[in-house]
Design a protein around this motif. Structure first.
Motif, mmCIF file in Angstrom:
data_model
loop_
_atom_site.group_PDB
_atom_site.id
_atom_site.type_symbol
_atom_site.label_atom_id
_atom_site.label_comp_id
_atom_site.label_asym_id
_atom_site.label_seq_id
_atom_site.Cartn_x
_atom_site.Cartn_y
_atom_site.Cartn_z
ATOM 1 N N ALA A 40 0.824 -1.205 0.000
ATOM 2 C CA ALA A 40 0.000 0.000 0.000
ATOM 3 C C ALA A 40 0.858 1.255 0.000
ATOM 4 O O ALA A 40 0.583 2.209 -0.735
ATOM 5 C CB ALA A 40 -0.934 -0.001 1.210
ATOM 6 N N ASP A 63 0.651 3.965 -2.890
ATOM 7 C CA ASP A 63 -0.047 5.202 -2.550
ATOM 8 C C ASP A 63 0.826 6.321 -2.000
ATOM 9 O O ASP A 63 0.471 7.492 -2.144
ATOM 10 C CB ASP A 63 -1.157 4.919 -1.527
ATOM 11 N N ASP A 108 1.199 4.116 -8.094
ATOM 12 C CA ASP A 108 -0.081 4.002 -8.785
ATOM 13 C C ASP A 108 -0.292 5.136 -9.791
ATOM 14 O O ASP A 108 -0.516 4.871 -10.975
ATOM 15 C CB ASP A 108 -1.219 3.921 -7.769
ATOM 16 N N SER A 157 -2.990 -3.674 -6.480
ATOM 17 C CA SER A 157 -3.922 -3.186 -5.460
ATOM 18 C C SER A 157 -4.772 -4.302 -4.866
ATOM 19 O O SER A 157 -5.365 -4.134 -3.795
ATOM 20 C CB SER A 157 -4.846 -2.117 -6.051
ATOM 21 N N VAL A 210 -10.859 -0.673 -4.712
ATOM 22 C CA VAL A 210 -9.939 -1.005 -5.808
ATOM 23 C C VAL A 210 -10.634 -0.787 -7.146
ATOM 24 O O VAL A 210 -10.030 -0.255 -8.092
ATOM 25 C CB VAL A 210 -9.422 -2.456 -5.684
ATOM 26 N N ASP A 237 -10.806 2.882 -7.919
ATOM 27 C CA ASP A 237 -9.440 3.296 -8.254
ATOM 28 C C ASP A 237 -9.093 2.900 -9.685
ATOM 29 O O ASP A 237 -8.577 3.710 -10.458
ATOM 30 C CB ASP A 237 -8.456 2.667 -7.265
ATOM 31 N N ASN A 292 -5.412 1.812 -1.389
ATOM 32 C CA ASN A 292 -4.593 0.770 -0.773
ATOM 33 C C ASN A 292 -4.357 1.036 0.710
ATOM 34 O O ASN A 292 -4.425 0.116 1.529
ATOM 35 C CB ASN A 292 -3.273 0.646 -1.526
#
Length: 160
Positions: free
Chosen positions: A62, A66, A81, A99, A123, A126, A146
């Motif tokens: 994560a 992120d 990401d 993710s 997710v 996203d 995440n």
């Protein structure tokens, strides 16, 4: 050789002189956060070592996706990401697949269907909005699905 130590927010940055005369910076804030989190999980008698290890693994993924890099001059962080999301289709597909790792860890730890559904929805949002050209990478920089999924996993493990 250490030149100076600067302090920005909770991150500590050591600046070193390179052999070419330039300066490089190493941020250790993420490592300190991992240590704090590990100590918090180890101190919780209701969290097994298996659960703590799963949360640590999901947290690393994560954080990478992120919040891997602090934007210079700010406290804002972005991850891989939005960076890999700039590549049409392939970048978004890779980011979406990565993710799913915190969701997999939650499934392995028998998270409730509701928790898993919430995690998959985060997710999905996203991946869907992140795939829109131009808008997607900007959205990905602010939508921390995440990190939120790891918090949901921690709440599940702690029985909250």
């Amino acid at each position: 050789m250490t030149d100076s130590a600067d302090s920005d927010s909770d991150d500590r940055t050591w600046r070193t002189d390179g052999s070419g005369g330039g300066q490089g910076a190493v941020t250790v804030g993420a490592a300190l956060e991992d240590t704090r989190e590990a100590l918090s999980l180890a101190a919780d008698p209701d969290v097994t070592s298996r659960e703590a290890a799963a949360i640590r693994r999901a947290s690393r993924v994560a954080r990478l996706l992120d919040e891997a890099v602090r934007v210079p001059g700010t406290d804002f962080r972005i991850g891989l990401d939005p960076i890999i999301g700039v590549l049409p289709v392939a970048g978004d597909s890779v980011a979406a697949a990565l993710s799913l790792y915190p969701v997999l860890e939650a499934y392995r730890l028998d998270a409730s269907r509701g928790t898993l559904a919430k995690m998959l929805a985060l997710v999905g949002i996203d991946a869907f909005i992140g795939s829109i050209p131009a808008l997607g990478p900007v959205f990905d920089a602010f939508w921390k699905a995440n990190e939120w999924n790891v918090r949901a996993l921690e709440r599940h493990v702690r029985g909250e």
